[in-house]
Design an enzyme around this catalytic site. Structure first.
Site, PDB file in Angstrom:
ATOM      1  N   THR A 127     -41.417 -15.527  -7.092  1.00 22.63           N
ATOM      2  CA  THR A 127     -41.269 -14.156  -6.576  1.00 22.63           C
ATOM      3  C   THR A 127     -39.841 -13.630  -6.647  1.00 22.63           C
ATOM      4  OG1 THR A 127     -41.275 -12.889  -4.514  1.00 22.63           O
ATOM      5  CG2 THR A 127     -41.155 -15.250  -4.280  1.00 22.63           C
ATOM      6  N   GLU A 129     -38.502 -12.221  -4.351  1.00 19.84           N
ATOM      7  CA  GLU A 129     -37.877 -12.496  -3.046  1.00 19.84           C
ATOM      8  C   GLU A 129     -36.851 -13.623  -3.155  1.00 19.84           C
ATOM      9  OE1 GLU A 129     -38.161 -11.324   0.415  1.00 19.84           O
ATOM     10  OE2 GLU A 129     -38.571  -9.649  -0.889  1.00 19.84           O
ATOM     11  N   TYR A 151     -39.995 -17.327   3.729  1.00 21.42           N
ATOM     12  CA  TYR A 151     -40.923 -17.208   2.589  1.00 21.42           C
ATOM     13  C   TYR A 151     -40.180 -17.389   1.273  1.00 21.42           C
ATOM     14  CZ  TYR A 151     -43.637 -14.790  -1.028  1.00 21.42           C
ATOM     15  OH  TYR A 151     -44.278 -14.459  -2.211  1.00 21.42           O
ATOM     16  N   LYS A 155     -40.643 -20.437  -1.447  1.00 22.96           N
ATOM     17  CA  LYS A 155     -40.972 -20.154  -2.853  1.00 22.96           C
ATOM     18  C   LYS A 155     -39.904 -20.719  -3.789  1.00 22.96           C
ATOM     19  CE  LYS A 155     -44.831 -17.666  -3.173  1.00 22.96           C
ATOM     20  NZ  LYS A 155     -45.977 -18.043  -4.004  1.00 22.96           N
TER      21      LYS A 155
END
Ligand code: NDP
Ligand code: GDR
Length: 344
Positions: A127, A129, A151, A155
């Site tokens: 991601t 992110e 998160y 990831k």
């Protein structure tokens, strides 16, 4: 007939990917979690629930033994790991659960591949992110990573383990660093769908005002259906690698709000600053958006914009749907649903 396992088939991407792989003649084994009331509304909306090549398997990605059994039983050609606690906001409240599911889950699958059949191709749903506090604009496969949430950090671990299994055991393990992708099938807690669903409710007189957090965050939003095509292409490439999928356009949450209201025929204007900022319906003078600090995050990712040039060069993939088209599609879907009382 190729066989694929999709973890997280009940989610937005899982549903679109299932539809795509079934259309390509795959036998699809989709995993879902046991909950008190499982729902397959996305698969139902796409009309794939009764496809004889779709098999649904109860499974939790945190269970290593179950992972080995499912991979041994299905003997897939490809595994798409989409299962995750995928909501950034919740990851601050549930950092350990997020680490187990979103981080370690990927390694359970990689270990199963390593033990049972290193020829299985593996896709990891990485991601944007992971870029977090942007070190470069736009962000590419070469940009350094600085995640800003539990998160993003979970990831990041799964992403690097994917690369490590590729380099250590010669497994075809690829990672797609996907920027935000949305659709009418997006979960309602994510900001775009929260906005389009609320705009539809306001238009239909079912809601007075939408409450949001940070309106200044900028995101690179694409159409999910195109991004799952990218996932499939990533696993058909000649060699395993890491690819960024993005549109290369970024807009603020505030801009998306204006666009969504416009899509429902309402012109809004933002006024005020900080926590006092509101959006007003120009025709009626009513406040239709206000800020609620509970939607602010302890650490924010301010600016994401991806450079998808490598994916275009190697995979021939590019995003085609504009943000205006995507937003309109979502507003219209939510207007239709709210007229008939649809609740997902
Ligand atoms: P969703 O949140 O819609 O779907 C996540 C899926 O994971 C759901 O099917 C969920 O099941 C499942 N899941 C959650 N926990 C577990 C668990 N313990 N065991 C098995 N399955 C579990 O996400 P998206 O479809 O939007 O995203 C797909 C993947 O891509 C995710 O990994 C996400 O982090 C990643 N990603 C998404 C982007 C986006 O913009 N959409 C961008 C970049 C990456 P249930 O329905 O039961 O909750
Ligand atoms: P994101 O998506 O965190 O980018 O993660 P989300 O839609 O939740 O937030 C986008 C931005 O909007 C701001 N925001 C709000 N967000 C939510 N959810 N609700 C609000 O009320 C609100 N107000 C403002 C957020 O602060 C943020 O800046 C998504 C997920 O799909 C991840 O799984 C995926 O990895 C990334 O996209 C790429």
């Amino acid at each position: 007939m190729k066989k694929a396992i999709i973890t997280g088939i009940t989610g937005q991407d899982g549903a679109y990917l299932a539809e795509l792989l079934l259309s390509k003649g795959y036998e699809v084994f989709g995993t879902y979690r046991r909950t008190s009331s499982v729902n397959f509304w996305r698969l139902e909306e796409l009309g794939v629930m009764n496809n004889p090549n779709l098999h649904l398997i109860e499974y939790d990605v945190t269970d290593q033994a179950a992972t080995i059994r499912i991979v041994a039983k299905v003997q897939p050609d490809e595994i798409y790991n989409l299962a995750a606690q995928s909501f950034v906001g919740v990851s601050f409240e549930q950092p350990l659960a997020t680490a187990h599911i979103t981080g370690l889950g990927a390694v359970h699958l990689l270990e199963a591949i390593r033990i049972l059949n290193p020829k299985i191709r593996f896709y990891q749903a990485s991601t944007s992110e992971m870029f977090g506090l942007a070190q470069e604009v736009p962000q590419s496969e070469k940009t350094s990573l600085y995640p800003r949430s539990p998160y993003g950090i979970a990831k990041l671990y799964a992403h690097w383990m994917t690369i490590n299994y590729r380099e250590s055991y010669d497994i075809f393990a690829s990672s797609g660093i996907l920027f935000n992708h949305e659709s009418p099938l997006r979960g309602r807690e994510f900001v775009t769908r929260k906005i389009t669903d609320s705009v539809a409710k306001i238009k239909l007189g079912k809601l007075d005002c939408l409450e949001l957090g940070n309106l200044d965050a900028k995101r690179d939003w694409g159409f999910a259906k195109e991004y799952v095509e990218g996932m499939w292409r990533i696993l058909q490439a000649d060699k395993a690698d890491t690819f960024v999928l993005a549109t290369n356009r970024t807009e603020t949450v505030r801009d998306f709000v204006i666009m969504a209201f416009k899509g429902a025929g309402i012109t809004v204007e933002f006024k005020g600053n900080g926590l006092d900022e509101v959006a007003v319906d120009v025709a009626t003078g009513k406040i239709v958006v206000r800020i609620n600090p509970k939607f602010h995050r302890p650490a924010e990712v301010d600016l994401l914009i991806g450079n998808p040039a490598y994916a275009k060069q190697i995979l021939g993939w590019e995003s085609k749907t504009t943000l205006e088209q995507l937003c309109q599609m979502m507003v219209e879907a939510d207007l239709r649903r709210n007229q008939v009382g649809f609740s997902f």
